[in-house]
Design a protein around this motif. Structure first.
Motif, PDB file in Angstrom:
ATOM      1  N   UNK A 174       0.427   8.314  -8.600  1.00  0.00           N
ATOM      2  CA  UNK A 174       1.443   7.766  -9.493  1.00  0.00           C
ATOM      3  C   UNK A 174       1.555   6.248  -9.407  1.00  0.00           C
ATOM      4  N   UNK A 175       1.520   5.703  -8.173  1.00  0.00           N
ATOM      5  CA  UNK A 175       1.749   4.267  -8.046  1.00  0.00           C
ATOM      6  C   UNK A 175       0.476   3.479  -7.741  1.00  0.00           C
ATOM      7  N   UNK A 180       2.015  -0.376   1.532  1.00  0.00           N
ATOM      8  CA  UNK A 180       3.166   0.264   0.880  1.00  0.00           C
ATOM      9  C   UNK A 180       2.975   1.765   0.703  1.00  0.00           C
ATOM     10  N   UNK A 181       1.916   2.170   0.020  1.00  0.00           N
ATOM     11  CA  UNK A 181       1.765   3.599  -0.279  1.00  0.00           C
ATOM     12  C   UNK A 181       1.572   4.438   0.986  1.00  0.00           C
ATOM     13  N   UNK A 241       0.055  -0.714  -6.853  1.00  0.00           N
ATOM     14  CA  UNK A 241      -0.405  -1.051  -5.508  1.00  0.00           C
ATOM     15  C   UNK A 241      -1.884  -0.739  -5.362  1.00  0.00           C
ATOM     16  N   UNK A 242      -2.569  -1.492  -4.484  1.00  0.00           N
ATOM     17  CA  UNK A 242      -3.969  -1.157  -4.191  1.00  0.00           C
ATOM     18  C   UNK A 242      -4.033   0.181  -3.457  1.00  0.00           C
ATOM     19  N   UNK A 260      -7.222   8.112   6.169  1.00  0.00           N
ATOM     20  CA  UNK A 260      -8.453   8.584   5.535  1.00  0.00           C
ATOM     21  C   UNK A 260      -8.317   8.529   4.015  1.00  0.00           C
ATOM     22  N   UNK A 261      -7.172   9.013   3.518  1.00  0.00           N
ATOM     23  CA  UNK A 261      -6.963   9.044   2.074  1.00  0.00           C
ATOM     24  C   UNK A 261      -6.982   7.638   1.484  1.00  0.00           C
ATOM     25  N   UNK A 262      -6.351   6.680   2.177  1.00  0.00           N
ATOM     26  CA  UNK A 262      -6.271   5.327   1.634  1.00  0.00           C
ATOM     27  C   UNK A 262      -7.380   4.416   2.164  1.00  0.00           C
ATOM     28  N   UNK A 263      -8.415   5.011   2.763  1.00  0.00           N
ATOM     29  CA  UNK A 263      -9.517   4.240   3.360  1.00  0.00           C
ATOM     30  C   UNK A 263      -8.979   3.069   4.178  1.00  0.00           C
TER      31      UNK A 263
END
Lengths: 295, 276, 335
Positions: free
Chosen positions: C155-156, C203-204, C163-164, C280-283
């Protein structure tokens, strides 16, 4: 004499259908500089009187009728949030149980100075100075050290002294003491009573003294009100009440109380007949009230 | 007011769970395509409401495989491992919990310490390490679910058994000369069964997440579509085709919420204290 | 007094960590299959394989392997990673700051959200606000951090690209830090652009980690707050003329934090486990990401070292929680 507080025909009940009445047209007045006693057995509505003055009616209850005047202005219409200037400054409170009434995570200093800073606009350092003198007033030795302590490091008697000091901190007009000695040891009780009396007279404060103990009330109060079933049955000067009670219930209550001045007397419990009779009076009041407030 | 809202929540949950079960059972019949059939000419088709075709309702992936069919088969894998995993986790937990609660003493101390030690370790880490030890595959996921979650059952069943043990009917059964095994099976177990239903419902939600996590990390079977696997593939193309990841994530979130809500309302219904 | 308590706790932590080390080691050795098989290039001769075993000490008896490993740990040497061909200790030290920054931020957000939500729920008891907060708490708790990461990313990060969604710092920003604590270093060197970019990247993942923690914290905190609100010292505070909000924040909150910390301390430690998937999800280049690749590669020395690191972080978090408990509760603090 001018009255600091006047309660006229106060009716409080729990807002159910039909309402459960707690105060049934109670009347009470407190003169300037007086200690006014409020006695009665548990459930008579003593604590409710103090709660209504302070603006804390318990959840679900409300004021149905009557008025409360404080220093000539009507405060019964105001809810608690619109009279904070009164609470803590003009009207203060000595709680029943000193063991649980102080905030366990704050130092005594913070719990004493907060009202001084808030209401007298003192600087923290001056507030601490004032707290020291207040603590010596309530006869705590080494007040500087006590100020640095937490409540759990003090005895019950010490805590009650601190609470009394807090109650008199801002020179209030009215102190409400709700059974201030009930939770204490008998030996400490006497000292605390003496202390309350001294503080009251040296600060020239009026006081409402709530107790179920006629003996305690007789020692400290100028005027005594006897309460039963949410009504004030009798108001008398303390001496007159004990020598010549006028209401039958007061008489019965007196003969059920051990008297230091008459050690040989037999104690007599309040008779069932009297209780039934007074129950009837209350019931007829309830019927009238119901017809009036709830059709 | 509360009754209607619980009813609505439950009916939403039941609808989701029935749909899930239906998709799992009849995947080969309902799925419009073979989930593994590639069609490179039609890769990255968007869902129909984003300009795709009605032939591929949810669009297609990088190899042109039908996303809807893959999700339906993914549901099959999720339900398969969660049901089996939850069942055995419950079995182990209930047996150990009953023994520990009923007999007490050294056995209880041993089992309780084991449960405490087990629960003080982050479960995600535990299951990833474990799956790495065993190697990837559906069975791995099942074992991981069992190993992580038997403690939940064990703890609750143990404390409930202790309560039941002190009840009059168990005392009566002991005086009547029933063997401990019979008492556990005939007297204690039926009384903890309602509680077990709640635990199992909540457990299903957890198991589905564990399955998704392990397949997401690549520790489940790579030969069949799994929701976690779909998310992992979708993650690669998330900037081109977010729905490839969005659809399976949406499914898992809805299923997890459904199991949680139903677990809550079941608990409210069977727990007299909460209901009051 | 306080220092001695701290020392005692630290000493008690050592056997815990030792136990974890033993368990990890045993777990790794009962693996069916040969860890060395993962790294054999195609066409390697039996001699080559034997050579590799020699290098990584895998030909020795298990007990010897364990002692060598323990001895290494004592000397600060965690062995060499099989897949990355680098010292495990160095790899971990390089990645640790990134994870610590993520963990600290997430815990901060979780505490902030939990305190705000519970104070608001108590302040606006029996109103719409309380019911809305109830729903939010329920949803936040039901969805695990893994799913929150994916939802937030979608979503974001993608649908609304605010956001990156990968990495820690935009490589186009020229920033040559001395330490790996980018965030703290950027603050101290007044690189506000870098601070901003780091926060955007954090942030995320940090909100994803914070939501479930905040929800479970606020459940406990609300319980203890409403318990605290019925105490006598609250009545006294009200009689002193404080408003309801003041009474909650100045009097009830600190008292309510004590049981909250006891009941939910372990949740904080669990957040560390949650970083694995979220990174892992956001590298995000932290320990968790390293752990997943180590697991997928079956890199035994690296897995061992990482789990040990997680265990140490776990123990330290618990220690910090105990300390904050002692700080907040005067009864435990000695004079």
């Amino acid at each position: 004499m001018k009255n600091i507080l006047e309660i006229r025909d106060l009716i409080v009940g729990i807002d159910s259908i039909p309402p459960t009445w707690i105060l049934r047209e109670a009347n009470l007045s407190i003169g300037e500089g007086q200690i006014v006693g409020l006695v009665g057995e548990s459930g008579a509505g003593k604590t409710m009187v103090s709660r209504v003055i302070l603006g804390f009616t318990p959840e679900g209850s409300r004021v149905f009728g009557g008025e409360i005047h404080f220093c000539g202005s009507k405060i019964s219409d105001l809810n608690r949030d619109s009279r904070p200037f009164l609470l803590g400054k003009e009207v203060t409170y000595i709680p029943q149980n000193p063991m649980t009434a102080l905030n366990p995570v704050q130092r005594i200093n913070d719990q004493m100075t907060d009202v001084l800073i808030r209401y007298l606009q003192l600087k923290p350092r001056d507030a601490t100075k004032r707290a020291v003198s207040l603590l010596s007033e309530v006869q705590i030795h080494d007040p500087e050290k006590v100020l640095k302590l937490y409540p759990h490091q003090l005895s019950g008697g010490m805590r009650q002294r601190v609470l009394i000091a807090i109650a008199f901190a801002c020179n209030p007009s009215l102190v409400i003491a709700d059974e201030p000695t009930t939770a204490l040891d008998v030996t400490v009780q006497k000292e605390i009573l003496g202390l309350i009396k001294r503080m009251q007279s040296s600060h020239g404060t009026s006081m409402l003294f709530i107790s179920h103990d006629l003996g305690v009330v007789s020692k400290i109060c100028d005027v005594v009100n006897v309460m039963y079933g949410g009504q004030v049955l009798e108001t008398q000067e303390a001496d007159a009440l004990f020598s010549a009670p006028s209401h039958v219930y007061t008489k019965a209550l007196l003969s059920a109380t051990p008297r230091y001045d008459r050690p040989g007397d037999l104690l007599e419990p309040v008779s069932d007949r009297l209780v039934t009779e007074m129950g009837k009076t209350i019931l007829s009041w309830d019927k009238r009230a119901e017809a009036c407030f709830y059709k | 007011m509360p009754t209607t809202s619980v009813f609505k929540i439950s009916s939403f949950s039941i609808f989701v769970i029935v749909l899930l079960g239906f998709a799992a059972l009849f995947a080969p019949i309902i799925a419009p395509y073979d989930p593994m059939a590639q069609d490179l000419k039609n890769s990255f088709l968007p869902p129909f409401w984003l300009g795709g075709t009605s032939e591929h309702l949810l669009g297609t992936d990088s190899l042109g495989r039908d996303l809807l069919s893959r999700i339906i088969f993914g549901a099959r894998a999720a339900v398969y491992v969660s049901v089996i995993g939850s069942f055995f986790a419950a079995l182990i937990g209930v047996v150990l919990g009953l023994l520990s609660g009923y007999f007490g003493g050294a056995l209880d101390a041993l089992i309780s310490r084991l449960v405490d030690a087990w629960m003080s370790f982050p479960s995600v880490l535990l299951c990833i390490v474990l799956a790495a030890v065993i190697g990837p595959g559906l069975e791995t996921v099942i074992v991981a679910i069992i190993i992580i979650d038997w403690t939940r059952f064990c703890r609750v069943v143990r404390s409930e058994t202790i309560v039941q043990k002190s009840s009059d009917y168990v005392s009566a059964a002991i005086i009547g000369g029933l063997s401990p095994l019979k008492i556990l099976i005939k007297e204690v177990f039926p009384n903890i069964a309602p509680l077990l239903v709640t635990l199992l419902t909540l457990e299903m939600g957890i198991a589905i997440v564990v399955e998704a996590i392990l397949s997401f990390v690549g520790l489940s079977s790579s030969h069949i579509p799994t929701w976690g696997g779909l998310i992992q593939e979708g993650r690669l193309y998330v900037n081109q085709a977010w729905w490839l990841m969005g659809a399976p994530v949406f499914c898992i979130v809805v299923v997890v919420l459904a199991f949680n809500l139903i677990g809550d309302s079941v608990r409210k219904r069977i727990d007299p204290v909460l209901r009051a | 007094m306080f220092g001695r308590y701290l020392m005692l706790r630290l000493l008690l932590a050592i056997p815990t960590i030792f136990c974890v080390a033993v368990i990890v080691f045993v777990l790794m050795r009962i693996v069916p299959g040969d860890p060395i098989s993962m790294m054999i290039p195609p066409g390697a001769s039996p001699d080559d394989i034997e050579n590799l075993r020699e290098i990584y000490g895998l030909n020795k008896p298990v007990l010897d392997q364990f002692l060598i490993w323990l001895n290494g740990i004592a000397e600060g040497d965690l062995g060499r990673s099989i897949s990355l061909k680098l010292g495990v200790g160095q790899l971990i030290l390089n990645r640790l700051p990134a994870t610590l920054e993520l963990v600290i931020l997430s815990m901060g957000i979780a505490i902030f959200l939990a305190v705000t939500a519970s104070v608001a729920a108590i302040r606006y008891k029996d109103t719409l606000v309380e019911r809305v907060l109830d729903t939010f708490t329920g949803v936040a708790q039901a969805i695990p951090d893994f799913l929150w990461s994916l939802l937030l990313l979608l979503f974001f990060g993608v649908i609304l690209p605010l956001f990156p969604i990968t990495g820690r710092l935009d490589p186009s920003l020229s920033f040559d830090p001395i330490t790996n604590f980018y965030f703290f270093e950027a603050i101290f060197t007044f690189r506000l652009d870098v601070v901003w970019d780091l926060l955007a990247h954090l942030a995320l993942p940090s909100f994803a980690l914070a939501f479930p923690l905040a929800a479970s914290l606020s459940r406990v905190l609300r319980g203890s707050l409403s318990e605290a609100m019925s105490q006598d010292y609250i009545t006294l505070a009200q009689v002193k003329g404080y408003s309801r909000l003041e009474v909650i924040t100045k009097f009830a909150l600190r008292n309510a934090l004590i049981p909250t910390i006891t009941l939910s301390g372990v949740q904080f430690a669990f957040l560390i486990g949650g970083t694995v998937l979220v990174e892992y999800i956001f590298s995000y280049p932290g320990l968790g990401n390293l752990a997943i690749s180590a697991v997928v590669q079956r890199d035994l020395p690296l897995i061992q070292g990482l789990i040990l690191t997680f265990a140490v972080m776990f123990v330290i978090t618990n220690l910090l929680i105990d300390l904050s408990y002692a700080l907040i509760n005067p009864r435990l603090r000695g004079r």
